[in-house]
Design a protein around this motif. Structure first.
Motif, PDB file in Angstrom:
ATOM      1  N   ILE A 100      42.724  60.974 -10.922  1.00  0.00           N
ATOM      2  CA  ILE A 100      44.016  61.624 -10.640  1.00  0.00           C
ATOM      3  C   ILE A 100      45.148  60.611 -10.765  1.00  0.00           C
ATOM      4  O   ILE A 100      46.211  60.905 -11.325  1.00  0.00           O
ATOM      5  CB  ILE A 100      43.956  62.301  -9.243  1.00  0.00           C
ATOM      6  N   ALA A 101      44.909  59.390 -10.299  1.00  0.00           N
ATOM      7  CA  ALA A 101      45.926  58.329 -10.434  1.00  0.00           C
ATOM      8  C   ALA A 101      46.137  57.996 -11.916  1.00  0.00           C
ATOM      9  O   ALA A 101      47.283  57.813 -12.359  1.00  0.00           O
ATOM     10  CB  ALA A 101      45.490  57.094  -9.661  1.00  0.00           C
ATOM     11  N   ASP A 102      45.054  57.917 -12.679  1.00  0.00           N
ATOM     12  CA  ASP A 102      45.181  57.596 -14.112  1.00  0.00           C
ATOM     13  C   ASP A 102      45.941  58.709 -14.848  1.00  0.00           C
ATOM     14  O   ASP A 102      46.738  58.450 -15.749  1.00  0.00           O
ATOM     15  CB  ASP A 102      43.795  57.405 -14.743  1.00  0.00           C
ATOM     16  N   GLN A 157      50.051  58.627  -2.233  1.00  0.00           N
ATOM     17  CA  GLN A 157      50.205  57.198  -2.544  1.00  0.00           C
ATOM     18  C   GLN A 157      49.127  56.725  -3.504  1.00  0.00           C
ATOM     19  O   GLN A 157      49.389  55.951  -4.427  1.00  0.00           O
ATOM     20  CB  GLN A 157      50.223  56.371  -1.258  1.00  0.00           C
ATOM     21  N   GLN A 158      47.903  57.203  -3.288  1.00  0.00           N
ATOM     22  CA  GLN A 158      46.824  56.816  -4.218  1.00  0.00           C
ATOM     23  C   GLN A 158      47.127  57.281  -5.638  1.00  0.00           C
ATOM     24  O   GLN A 158      46.841  56.590  -6.608  1.00  0.00           O
ATOM     25  CB  GLN A 158      45.502  57.418  -3.764  1.00  0.00           C
ATOM     26  N   ALA A 159      47.677  58.485  -5.755  1.00  0.00           N
ATOM     27  CA  ALA A 159      47.972  59.029  -7.098  1.00  0.00           C
ATOM     28  C   ALA A 159      49.101  58.260  -7.775  1.00  0.00           C
ATOM     29  O   ALA A 159      49.064  58.024  -8.986  1.00  0.00           O
ATOM     30  CB  ALA A 159      48.342  60.514  -6.980  1.00  0.00           C
ATOM     31  N   LEU A 160      50.091  57.853  -6.997  1.00  0.00           N
ATOM     32  CA  LEU A 160      51.303  57.275  -7.595  1.00  0.00           C
ATOM     33  C   LEU A 160      51.294  55.751  -7.687  1.00  0.00           C
ATOM     34  O   LEU A 160      52.042  55.175  -8.497  1.00  0.00           O
ATOM     35  CB  LEU A 160      52.527  57.727  -6.789  1.00  0.00           C
ATOM     36  N   ALA A 161      50.469  55.084  -6.881  1.00  0.00           N
ATOM     37  CA  ALA A 161      50.545  53.615  -6.795  1.00  0.00           C
ATOM     38  C   ALA A 161      50.355  52.907  -8.147  1.00  0.00           C
ATOM     39  O   ALA A 161      51.163  52.033  -8.499  1.00  0.00           O
ATOM     40  CB  ALA A 161      49.551  53.097  -5.766  1.00  0.00           C
ATOM     41  N   PRO A 162      49.328  53.248  -8.936  1.00  0.00           N
ATOM     42  CA  PRO A 162      49.156  52.522 -10.204  1.00  0.00           C
ATOM     43  C   PRO A 162      50.349  52.702 -11.144  1.00  0.00           C
ATOM     44  O   PRO A 162      50.756  51.749 -11.815  1.00  0.00           O
ATOM     45  CB  PRO A 162      47.887  53.147 -10.806  1.00  0.00           C
TER      46      PRO A 162
END
Ligand SMILES: O=C[C@H](O)COP(=O)(O)O
Length: 261
Positions: free
Chosen positions: A115-117, A153-158
């Protein structure tokens, strides 16, 4: 002026091809005539099934409704059979893409990393990601906020680490309220959406709009007032009359003194 209300629709896999185009034409007609559009503060998007994107773009041409996909891949090109790139979606004229819906986690085992990628790939391709977050089991509003903040935050951090600071929409969808008879209570939704928006605004570079999804339909926006940034609609937008009723509510809300000051 930035939109004050966001109303999105995912058609999931409910409609056939012609049915999608017919629904889109009817909604386009409603939107063209609706006074809320003149206010210019409503952001509208629709996610049809992938094969119907081109026809749906055509149906909404000349309106303020953006079209997007219900999913995308995290790479921009290559040997990824069956997948669709953000690059192609953007090239077609899409402005938005849905990422990480609970049904994709459940049926396709999508992970936080994927999801983050995908979020990163969406922002890289100048698409606004509509990132779905929300707890699996009923809990307190405070617990729901913590889980949703963590997922967001996990989704957007990278992406943020890479300097991709475009706008994102967080669709808060408690999983237990998706596909249900009725949404979560207005008090609960209001508390979570407000808490989530405040927490996300703390360190965000781009705009972070928080909308609610999960059996949302006519009447809910009026109950919520300005406590949510808008709605992410599913089944209860299938009837064009219901969609129009929700636009009517948006119009009333935007004209209310609280939004005029
Ligand atoms: O994508 C939309 C949400 O999952 C809500 O769907 P629903 O309103 O049919 O429960």
């Amino acid at each position: 002026m930035k939109p004050q209300l966001t109303l999105g629709v995912s058609l999931k896999m409910y409609f056939g091809y012609q049915q999608t185009l017919e629904w889109s034409r009817q909604i386009a007609d409603i939107v063209r005539r609706h006074p809320v559009i003149r206010e210019g503060q409503v952001e509208l998007f629709v996610f049809p099934s992938l094969p119907a994107i081109a026809g749906t773009l055509e149906a909404f041409r000349g309106t303020s409704v953006s079209v997007g996909a219900q999913n995308m891949f995290w790479e921009d090109a290559g040997a990824y059979t069956g997948e669709v790139s953000g690059t192609m979606l953007r090239e077609m004229g899409c402005g938005y893409v849905e990422i990480g819906h609970a049904e994709r986690r459940r049926y396709f085992s999508e992970t936080d990393k994927q999801i983050a990628d995908k979020t990163t790939a969406a922002l890289r391709n100048a698409l606004i990601p509509v990132i779905c977050i929300g707890e699996a089991q009923r809990c307190t509003a405070a617990q729901a906020i913590e889980q949703a903040v963590d997922q967001a935050q996990q989704a957007l951090a990278p992406a943020e680490k890479q300097g991709l600071h475009g706008d994102a929409i967080l669709a808060y969808e408690p999983q237990w309220a998706i596909g249900a008879k009725e949404p979560a209570s207005a008090d609960f939704i209001g508390e979570v959406c407000e808490g989530l928006a405040a927490r996300l605004a703390e360190n965000a570079h781009g705009a972070r709009r928080v909308i609610y999804g999960g059996s949302a339909g006519p009447g809910l926006l009026t109950q919520l007032g300005s406590r949510t940034g808008g709605l992410f609609l599913g089944r209860f937008s299938h009837q064009p009359a219901a969609y129009k009723a929700i636009l009517d509510e948006a119009f009333t809300l935007l004209l209310s003194p609280a939004n005029r000051s």
